[in-house]
Motif scaffolding. Structure first.
Motif, PDB file in Angstrom:
ATOM      1  N   ALA A 130      61.241   3.836  41.231  1.00 28.91           N
ATOM      2  CA  ALA A 130      59.979   3.104  41.223  1.00 28.91           C
ATOM      3  C   ALA A 130      60.271   1.636  40.971  1.00 28.91           C
ATOM      4  CB  ALA A 130      59.045   3.648  40.145  1.00 28.91           C
ATOM      5  N   ASP A 165      58.464  10.932  36.219  1.00 34.51           N
ATOM      6  CA  ASP A 165      58.213  10.127  37.404  1.00 34.51           C
ATOM      7  C   ASP A 165      56.759   9.681  37.520  1.00 34.51           C
ATOM      8  OD1 ASP A 165      60.826  10.593  37.919  1.00 34.51           O
ATOM      9  OD2 ASP A 165      60.489  12.057  39.507  1.00 34.51           O
ATOM     10  N   LEU A 166      56.583   8.507  38.097  1.00 35.83           N
ATOM     11  CA  LEU A 166      55.249   7.955  38.309  1.00 35.83           C
ATOM     12  C   LEU A 166      54.624   8.577  39.552  1.00 35.83           C
ATOM     13  CD1 LEU A 166      56.113   4.213  37.644  1.00 35.83           C
ATOM     14  CD2 LEU A 166      55.010   5.806  36.069  1.00 35.83           C
ATOM     15  N   LEU A 208      57.083   3.460  45.318  1.00 34.15           N
ATOM     16  CA  LEU A 208      57.661   4.715  44.862  1.00 34.15           C
ATOM     17  C   LEU A 208      58.561   5.261  45.964  1.00 34.15           C
ATOM     18  CD1 LEU A 208      54.465   6.412  43.357  1.00 34.15           C
ATOM     19  CD2 LEU A 208      56.169   5.029  42.161  1.00 34.15           C
ATOM     20  N   ARG A 267      62.653   1.782  37.811  1.00 34.57           N
ATOM     21  CA  ARG A 267      62.821   3.047  37.095  1.00 34.57           C
ATOM     22  C   ARG A 267      63.577   3.999  38.017  1.00 34.57           C
ATOM     23  NH1 ARG A 267      58.483   4.944  33.442  1.00 34.57           N
ATOM     24  NH2 ARG A 267      58.787   6.880  34.569  1.00 34.57           N
ATOM     25  N   GLN A 287      63.309  10.039  41.721  1.00 30.09           N
ATOM     26  CA  GLN A 287      62.490   8.920  42.169  1.00 30.09           C
ATOM     27  C   GLN A 287      63.062   7.580  41.743  1.00 30.09           C
ATOM     28  OE1 GLN A 287      58.837   7.710  39.990  1.00 30.09           O
ATOM     29  NE2 GLN A 287      57.747   8.584  41.747  1.00 30.09           N
ATOM     30  N   PRO A 339      53.717   0.281  39.119  1.00 34.06           N
ATOM     31  CA  PRO A 339      54.565   0.635  40.263  1.00 34.06           C
ATOM     32  C   PRO A 339      54.018   0.017  41.542  1.00 34.06           C
ATOM     33  CG  PRO A 339      53.179   2.487  39.624  1.00 34.06           C
ATOM     34  CD  PRO A 339      52.999   1.445  38.563  1.00 34.06           C
ATOM     35  N   ASP A 348      60.783   8.549  46.944  1.00 37.77           N
ATOM     36  CA  ASP A 348      61.176   9.927  46.668  1.00 37.77           C
ATOM     37  C   ASP A 348      62.608  10.105  47.146  1.00 37.77           C
ATOM     38  OD1 ASP A 348      61.659  12.789  47.007  1.00 37.77           O
ATOM     39  OD2 ASP A 348      59.528  13.022  46.590  1.00 37.77           O
ATOM     40  N   TYR A 396      47.282   3.141  48.968  1.00 36.32           N
ATOM     41  CA  TYR A 396      48.714   3.420  49.096  1.00 36.32           C
ATOM     42  C   TYR A 396      49.035   3.652  50.563  1.00 36.32           C
ATOM     43  CZ  TYR A 396      47.392   8.338  49.647  1.00 36.32           C
ATOM     44  OH  TYR A 396      46.840   9.510  50.103  1.00 36.32           O
ATOM     45  N   LEU A 446      58.693  -1.949  39.946  1.00 37.52           N
ATOM     46  CA  LEU A 446      57.550  -2.373  39.162  1.00 37.52           C
ATOM     47  C   LEU A 446      57.211  -3.832  39.444  1.00 37.52           C
ATOM     48  CD1 LEU A 446      58.677  -0.835  35.756  1.00 37.52           C
ATOM     49  CD2 LEU A 446      57.397   0.282  37.595  1.00 37.52           C
TER      50      LEU A 446
END
Length: 266
Positions: free
Chosen positions: A56, A251-252, A67, A49, A54, A64, A69, A85, A58
């Motif tokens: 992401a 965004d996720l 991620l 994505r 962002q 996700p 940024d 995370y 998958l």
């Protein structure tokens, strides 16, 4: 002894560790990119994505796994099984390298205390994990051919790949500015290479890290839409399947309830 090093989950997830320079997100159109990747007998679909802020990546369950940024260049690696995370920045890369070095020192000490026969086997397994120093890899060269291609309605040009003087495959590539989300994907690949280099420069010995098959193509400077190459006797194939407008929410975020895998800020 080997378990000592495997206690550090990031060693098993570095294929998608991408940490790098800031990426301009201005004017980016949100899209979803889908790739098919095959390495030997293993096949997987990779979804991305790409939004103005962002990228992401998958997993197979469309969750996700990473991620990125694009404004701060901070990457977050997600572990859904452990519900944790890990945010990756230079300080945390150093922290990870320190952990690996401590584990390596402990593993060596454990190996030296074993009987001779067991010590030889333990050292062999340790070397397989770390990777044996060898000759520098042969330079990869690309030769533009007259052939044109198209994948997911995106035009590309075929290049022959030569490793040293040996033909090893071909790649159909396009300027990243001509493919929706292409600049972000190239930024991720470049950032991945920087992460590998940063980690290996700070560990006692180079690690035999898993490598994204697209990394060697950075020298081409274009986005690979299709790759067919044999490396060390293993066939590698990767191709772009679809480019679609991004559907759903913005965004996720890190899911609620996930804990910091580094145990807090450095």
């Amino acid at each position: 002894m080997i378990k000592t090093l495997y206690r550090y989950p990031p060693l098993c997830g570095l294929t998608l560790m991408l940490l790098g320079t800031e990426v301009s997100a201005a004017g980016a159109t949100p899209v979803r990119l889908d790739f098919d990747q095959r390495i030997g007998e293993r096949s997987e679909r990779i979804g991305m994505r790409v939004t103005p802020s962002q990228v992401a990546v998958l997993d197979a369950q469309q969750r996700p796994s990473l991620l990125f940024d694009r404004r701060s260049a901070v990457l977050t690696l997600l572990d859904h099984e452990q519900r944790s995370y890990r945010r990756l920045d230079p300080a945390r890369i150093k922290r990870l390298a320190d952990d690996v070095n401590a584990a390596l020192t402990q593993a060596r000490a454990e190996a030296s205390a074993l009987p001779a026969a067991e010590r030889a086997l333990a050292e062999q397994r340790l070397q397989e994990l770390l990777g044996a120093p060898g000759k520098p890899p042969a330079a990869v060269h690309f030769k533009l051919t007259a052939q044109k291609g198209e994948f997911a309605d995106q035009a590309c040009r075929w290049h022959e790949i030569r490793t040293g003087s040996t033909p090893t495959g071909r790649v159909c590539a396009a300027p990243p500015t001509q493919v929706p989300g292409g600049e972000a994907v190239m930024a991720l690949l470049g950032a991945m290479a920087k992460t590998y280099d940063a980690l290996n420069r700070q560990t006692l010995l180079p690690l035999a890290l898993p490598a994204n098959p697209l990394l060697p193509l950075l020298a081409l400077g274009q986005l690979p839409l299709s790759l067919e190459e044999t490396r060390a006797g293993v066939m590698i194939r990767s191709r772009l399947l679809a480019v679609r407008p991004l559907e759903g929410a913005a965004d996720l975020l890190v899911p609620a309830g996930f804990s910091d895998g580094f145990g807090g800020t450095p």
